[in-house]
Design an enzyme around this catalytic site. Sequence first.
Site, PDB file in Angstrom:
ATOM      1  CE1 TYR A  25      85.156  34.481-100.724  1.00 30.36           C
ATOM      2  CE2 TYR A  25      86.694  32.822-101.314  1.00 30.36           C
ATOM      3  CZ  TYR A  25      86.164  34.079-101.123  1.00 30.36           C
ATOM      4  OH  TYR A  25      87.244  34.893-101.540  1.00 30.36           O
ATOM      5  CD  GLU A  47      92.405  37.892-101.447  1.00 30.38           C
ATOM      6  OE1 GLU A  47      93.491  36.928-100.984  1.00 30.38           O
ATOM      7  OE2 GLU A  47      91.404  37.239-101.614  1.00 30.38           O
ATOM      8  CD1 TRP A  55      89.042  32.183 -97.775  1.00 29.75           C
ATOM      9  CD2 TRP A  55      89.976  33.962 -97.792  1.00 29.75           C
ATOM     10  NE1 TRP A  55      88.240  33.276 -98.245  1.00 29.75           N
ATOM     11  CE2 TRP A  55      88.767  34.337 -98.340  1.00 29.75           C
ATOM     12  CE3 TRP A  55      91.174  35.003 -97.435  1.00 29.75           C
ATOM     13  CZ2 TRP A  55      88.303  35.653 -98.546  1.00 29.75           C
ATOM     14  CZ3 TRP A  55      90.508  36.340 -97.804  1.00 29.75           C
ATOM     15  CH2 TRP A  55      89.252  36.716 -98.348  1.00 29.75           C
TER      16      TRP A  55
END
Length: 187
Positions: A25, A47, A55
Site C-alpha cells: 500500500y 478514511e 487501517w
Amino acid sequence: MNNGRGQFLVERCDWAKDNSKLLIYHDKEWGVKETNNRKLFEKLSLEIMQAGLKWTLILDKRNEIIKAFDDFDIEKISEYSINDINRLMSNKNIIRNQKKIEAIIYNARICRSIDLKKFIWEPFNYSRLDHLLHTGDYKYIDSFISKYVLQFKRNGFKRIGNKTLYSFYQVIGVINDHELKCFYHNR
Ligand SMILES: [Zn+2]
C-alpha cells in the site's frame, strides 16, 4: 543502500515495514497524487470507515467494501435508500457501522453538487505540500488541518475530523508525508 550481496535495499517510512500489505500500500498508493473525483470520494469514504479501527482491517475488506458501495459511484450512492442501508448493514464482509454508512451516503449527495477535485486541490494550487518529516514525526497537525476541516463542515460533509482529513490528505498526496529517508519521498 547496498546490503553486501549486491542487492539494492529500498529504505521506507517506518510504518510501512510492519507487514506486507502495508508495504505494498505504501509503495503503490500512499501519497500518490489523486485527482479523479470518484477515487477521491472512495478514499475519503474509506478514511471515514477506518476511524477508530486499524487501517489493515480496511485493506483486508477493501475489495468487498468497494463492491458493496457500487465502486463508489457518487451518483448511485447519493440515491441510496433505507433498503441500501439495510443491505450494507447485513453484509458481514464490510464495516457495519450505520453512522459511518449514513455519513458516506450523505457526503455523496454533497459531492454531486460540487467538484470534489477542485474543492480539495484548489486551496493548494494543485501542488503538494511537503512537511519534510523525519522518523517518528507522525502526528496530525491540528493548527494546519482545522481550517480545511471547517471548509468540509461548512459544505455539510459528515464525520470529517482532524485525524480523518489529515490522513486523507496524506493518502491522496495533498501532503507529502513520506519520511525524508524514504525512497518514495521524491516520487
Ligand atoms: Zn514512505
